[in-house]
Design a protein around this motif. Structure first.
Motif, PDB file in Angstrom:
ATOM      1  N   ALA A  60       0.815  -1.207  -0.011  1.00 11.52           N
ATOM      2  CA  ALA A  60      -0.100  -0.096  -0.053  1.00 11.52           C
ATOM      3  C   ALA A  60       1.004   1.123   0.005  1.00 11.52           C
ATOM      4  O   ALA A  60       1.936   1.243   0.856  1.00 11.52           O
ATOM      5  N   THR A  61       0.452   2.321  -0.655  1.00  7.30           N
ATOM      6  CA  THR A  61       1.418   3.348  -0.953  1.00  7.30           C
ATOM      7  C   THR A  61       0.528   4.776  -1.433  1.00  7.30           C
ATOM      8  O   THR A  61      -0.741   4.505  -1.479  1.00  7.30           O
ATOM      9  N   VAL A  62       1.221   5.599  -1.661  1.00  5.05           N
ATOM     10  CA  VAL A  62       0.760   6.869  -2.197  1.00  5.05           C
ATOM     11  C   VAL A  62       1.505   7.177  -3.269  1.00  5.05           C
ATOM     12  O   VAL A  62       2.712   7.042  -3.370  1.00  5.05           O
ATOM     13  N   VAL A  63       1.001   7.781  -4.571  1.00  2.00           N
ATOM     14  CA  VAL A  63       1.978   8.204  -5.815  1.00  2.00           C
ATOM     15  C   VAL A  63       1.541   9.587  -5.943  1.00  2.00           C
ATOM     16  O   VAL A  63       0.364  10.074  -6.121  1.00  2.00           O
ATOM     17  N   PHE A  64       2.772  10.164  -6.122  1.00  4.17           N
ATOM     18  CA  PHE A  64       2.642  11.793  -6.511  1.00  4.17           C
ATOM     19  C   PHE A  64       3.033  11.726  -8.146  1.00  4.17           C
ATOM     20  O   PHE A  64       4.169  11.086  -8.226  1.00  4.17           O
ATOM     21  N   ARG A  65       1.952  12.102  -8.961  1.00  9.39           N
ATOM     22  CA  ARG A  65       2.221  11.956 -10.411  1.00  9.39           C
ATOM     23  C   ARG A  65       1.908  13.438 -11.112  1.00  9.39           C
ATOM     24  O   ARG A  65       0.797  13.880 -10.864  1.00  9.39           O
ATOM     25  N   GLY A  66       2.428  13.413 -12.247  1.00 11.26           N
ATOM     26  CA  GLY A  66       2.108  14.288 -13.339  1.00 11.26           C
ATOM     27  C   GLY A  66       1.294  13.608 -14.183  1.00 11.26           C
ATOM     28  O   GLY A  66       1.727  12.275 -14.631  1.00 11.26           O
ATOM     29  N   ASN A  67       0.334  14.196 -14.742  1.00 12.63           N
ATOM     30  CA  ASN A  67      -0.581  13.353 -15.908  1.00 12.63           C
ATOM     31  C   ASN A  67      -0.155  14.117 -17.178  1.00 12.63           C
ATOM     32  O   ASN A  67      -0.167  15.232 -17.394  1.00 12.63           O
ATOM     33  N   GLN A  68       0.618  13.366 -18.031  1.00 13.60           N
ATOM     34  CA  GLN A  68       1.226  13.562 -19.183  1.00 13.60           C
ATOM     35  C   GLN A  68       0.241  14.049 -20.212  1.00 13.60           C
ATOM     36  O   GLN A  68       0.937  14.721 -21.369  1.00 13.60           O
ATOM     37  N   SER A 125      -0.364   1.073 -21.321  1.00 12.89           N
ATOM     38  CA  SER A 125      -0.790   2.096 -22.135  1.00 12.89           C
ATOM     39  C   SER A 125      -2.334   1.828 -22.186  1.00 12.89           C
ATOM     40  O   SER A 125      -2.832   0.693 -22.716  1.00 12.89           O
ATOM     41  N   GLY A 126      -3.070   2.993 -21.782  1.00 11.24           N
ATOM     42  CA  GLY A 126      -4.614   2.740 -22.139  1.00 11.24           C
ATOM     43  C   GLY A 126      -5.185   2.154 -20.928  1.00 11.24           C
ATOM     44  O   GLY A 126      -6.478   1.913 -20.759  1.00 11.24           O
ATOM     45  N   ALA A 127      -4.746   1.586 -19.908  1.00 13.56           N
ATOM     46  CA  ALA A 127      -5.246   0.867 -18.788  1.00 13.56           C
ATOM     47  C   ALA A 127      -6.313   1.774 -18.124  1.00 13.56           C
ATOM     48  O   ALA A 127      -6.172   2.996 -17.941  1.00 13.56           O
ATOM     49  N   VAL A 128      -7.397   1.213 -17.414  1.00 14.38           N
ATOM     50  CA  VAL A 128      -8.406   1.588 -17.127  1.00 14.38           C
ATOM     51  C   VAL A 128      -7.864   2.662 -15.816  1.00 14.38           C
ATOM     52  O   VAL A 128      -8.587   3.590 -15.649  1.00 14.38           O
ATOM     53  N   TRP A 129      -6.965   2.244 -14.951  1.00 17.90           N
ATOM     54  CA  TRP A 129      -6.458   3.095 -13.974  1.00 17.90           C
ATOM     55  C   TRP A 129      -5.436   3.667 -14.174  1.00 17.90           C
ATOM     56  O   TRP A 129      -4.618   4.354 -13.337  1.00 17.90           O
ATOM     57  N   ASN A 130      -4.678   4.025 -15.262  1.00 22.77           N
ATOM     58  CA  ASN A 130      -3.577   4.655 -15.712  1.00 22.77           C
ATOM     59  C   ASN A 130      -3.914   6.162 -15.649  1.00 22.77           C
ATOM     60  O   ASN A 130      -4.495   6.985 -16.489  1.00 22.77           O
ATOM     61  N   GLU A 131      -3.606   6.760 -14.368  1.00 24.39           N
ATOM     62  CA  GLU A 131      -3.727   8.323 -14.017  1.00 24.39           C
ATOM     63  C   GLU A 131      -2.455   9.140 -14.524  1.00 24.39           C
ATOM     64  O   GLU A 131      -2.457  10.462 -14.672  1.00 24.39           O
ATOM     65  N   THR A 132      -1.504   8.560 -14.986  1.00 30.36           N
ATOM     66  CA  THR A 132      -0.475   9.213 -15.431  1.00 30.36           C
ATOM     67  C   THR A 132      -0.349   9.559 -17.161  1.00 30.36           C
ATOM     68  O   THR A 132       0.417  10.449 -17.370  1.00 30.36           O
TER      69      THR A 132
END
Length: 552
Positions: free
Chosen positions: A312-320, A467-474
């Motif tokens: 379990a974790t947290v992710v800090f991400r930019g959406n490209q 690529s294109g995954a349903v939970w791909n937030e990046t």
């Protein structure tokens, strides 16, 4: 006589040489069809503890502090809390145990061919739906059509079972699933070692024929021992024993009986102080989770605590793909790398999660997962981070970090904001209520998302970064990464699997896709005398195991 999969001896060697941990060995061996007891014996491990000790008395009500969220189509579940409520009546083909093992639930067992492309699923005898209809192989085969309907918005199971989905029709590949005598044979279009683990994931609940998500609470047909009496999102969910339904687990030593008469999930909000107040007021018997300084407080109040290390974790991400003032700022690798190098993951663990975990390395595969590869720590270099932003022409830009209004995401967001400011990078922490955050979570240009544990790291990578995954937030789309994912899903020996996983982890980190700062240890407190409630790495609550000790 059942054969032993040819990969098992290699797993035993990996365990004895120290290449695999106990948890890693059990996850991989049981996914190949061994029982936990057989796997333990082959690996020279102590036999797994029986779920039914200590002995529980019959009857009673158990009150659980937990968020109560609206029910919806299970294949689109995005919170373990939803599944914990519906577990009362909607069960799973496979169950993921706290020790890392996988065991058949509505399946009795399974076999896997040498290439991980063909699975024989044997269906458990004696299971009935709560309306009296027998449960059988046809139900299992029907579920694959339901899960593989990629046209359903948010259907995470279609992503998990992508080797069964026709990319043109976006439905189950014709002829991929066939019914045999008491069993179902599944033929995948490519090798997939995550297949069995995917059947244990919380969106994989088994629903009856003719299932309607809109009426699942009013017409709760399922195979489990409970039924919903009342579900009020944001307030409470009440389960009661399903009278007149002979639950299949009652007669099996490793499963039943389900002893409680009533289970109440009570939504007490997101402030842990309110959970402690409920303990003091004697209005709750079990916490879904405990965090921070409240862990010590609950222990001092005399409650029993269980802890488990997790992915379990947290992710800090930019959406490209997301635009900021008309520009896709985070499509620029230099900007993403600057943010990653400006963040000290150890500080995030300290300030975001009170050091109750382990520092991570920005690639979203955890040491507790069997397919983890150690590629070393992430780079922390705030001076270089500033230079990268200057090169990108973004040194005057303010980065707006969006988080939920409470919990680890908010605290970690505050820590990252401070780290960016310390590095001379303009940043602003934007806090949103849950209703707003979760309706838009995949679309924010820059945000922090909480991710839960899964048995295998490759599962998370497939759900979040393919690529294109349903939970791909990046917005990450890398054909080389996708191809490596496909290779990693084959049944290689531990050293071969580690090599491919190292490639995947390195690609994620070199492409600066995410800042993934730490792994969470999870804590749960229960009233003395409550049994079957140990913290599960994936937040699962196995309701049939809950109860009160005979001497409580």
């Amino acid at each position: 006589m059942r054969r032993t999969h040819p990969a098992v001896p290699g797993l035993v060697r990996g365990l004895s040489s120290g290449l695999l941990s106990r948890r890693e060995f059990l996850t991989r061996a049981t996914s190949l069809g061994l029982t936990a007891a057989t796997a333990s014996a082959l690996g020279g491990l102590a036999a797994p503890a029986r779920a039914q000790t200590p002995t529980r008395r019959a009857g009673g009500t158990l009150r659980i502090q937990q968020d109560v969220r609206p029910l919806k189509d299970p294949r689109t579940y995005d919170w373990p809390e939803i599944a914990n409520v519906s577990r009362g009546w909607l069960e799973y083909l496979v169950e993921y145990r706290g020790d890392g093992s996988l065991r058949g639930m509505l399946l009795a067992d399974w076999e896997v061919d040498d290439t991980a492309t063909e699975y024989l699923l044997r269906v458990r005898d004696g299971v009935t739906w709560s309306d009296g209809t027998p449960f059988g192989p046809e139900d299992v085969a029907r579920m694959f059509s339901y899960w593989c309907d990629a046209g359903v918005d948010g259907n995470v199971m279609a992503a998990s079972l992508s080797a069964l989905v026709d990319p043109v029709s976006k439905s189950l590949v014709a002829g991929a699933v066939t019914v045999e005598d008491g069993a179902v044979r599944v033929r995948l279009s490519r090798p997939d070692a995550t297949f069995i683990a995917a059947l244990a994931d919380y969106p994989a609940a088994v629903v009856p024929d003719g299932f309607d998500p809109a009426t699942m609470a009013e017409n709760p047909v399922g195979t489990g021992p409970y039924r919903p009496e009342e579900i009020v999102p944001g307030d409470r969910a009440v389960l009661v024993r399903a009278e007149g339904h002979d639950w299949w687990g009652e007669s099996l030593d490793d499963w039943g009986p389900a002893t409680l008469d009533r289970i109440e999930f009570l939504d007490m909000g997101t402030d842990p102080a309110s959970w402690i107040a409920a303990i003091v007021a004697d209005s709750v018997d079990m916490l879904y989770e405990n965090v921070g300084r409240f862990i010590e407080i609950a222990t001092e109040l005399g409650w029993e605590v269980s802890e488990v290390g997790t992915a379990a974790t947290v992710v800090f991400r930019g959406n490209q793909n997301a635009e900021v003032n008309g520009e896709t700022v985070y499509a620029d690798h230099r900007v993403r790398e600057a943010l990653a190098q400006a963040v000290d993951n150890g500080i995030c663990l300290e300030l975001g999660y009170a050091n109750h975990g382990e520092v991570a390395a920005n690639h979203h595969v955890a040491p507790v997962q069997p397919d983890y590869a150690d590629i070393g720590p992430a780079v922390f270099d705030p001076d270089h981070a500033r230079q990268l932003l200057i090169q990108a022409g973004r040194h005057d830009m303010t980065h707006r970090i969006v988080t939920l209004d409470d919990g680890v995401g908010r605290r970690t967001g505050a820590a990252i904001e401070a780290l960016l400011l310390d590095a001379g990078i303009k940043a602003e922490h934007v806090v949103l209520p849950g209703s707003r955050f979760w309706s838009e979570w995949k679309d924010f240009p820059l945000s922090i998302t909480e991710w839960y544990h899964r048995p295998l790291g490759i599962q998370t990578l497939s759900l979040a970064y393919r690529s294109g995954a349903v939970w791909n937030e990046t917005g990450y789309a890398n054909p080389e990464f996708d191809a490596a994912l496909d290779r990693a899903q084959t049944l290689a020996d531990p050293e071969e699997r580690t090599t491919v996983m190292a490639e995947l982890e390195t690609m994620l980190r070199d492409d600066a896709v995410i800042v993934q700062p730490y792994w969470r240890s999870l804590f749960r407190h229960v009233r003395p005398g409550v049994v079957g409630a140990d913290m599960h790495p994936a937040f699962e609550i196995h309701l049939y195991e809950l109860g009160y000790a005979d001497d409580a």
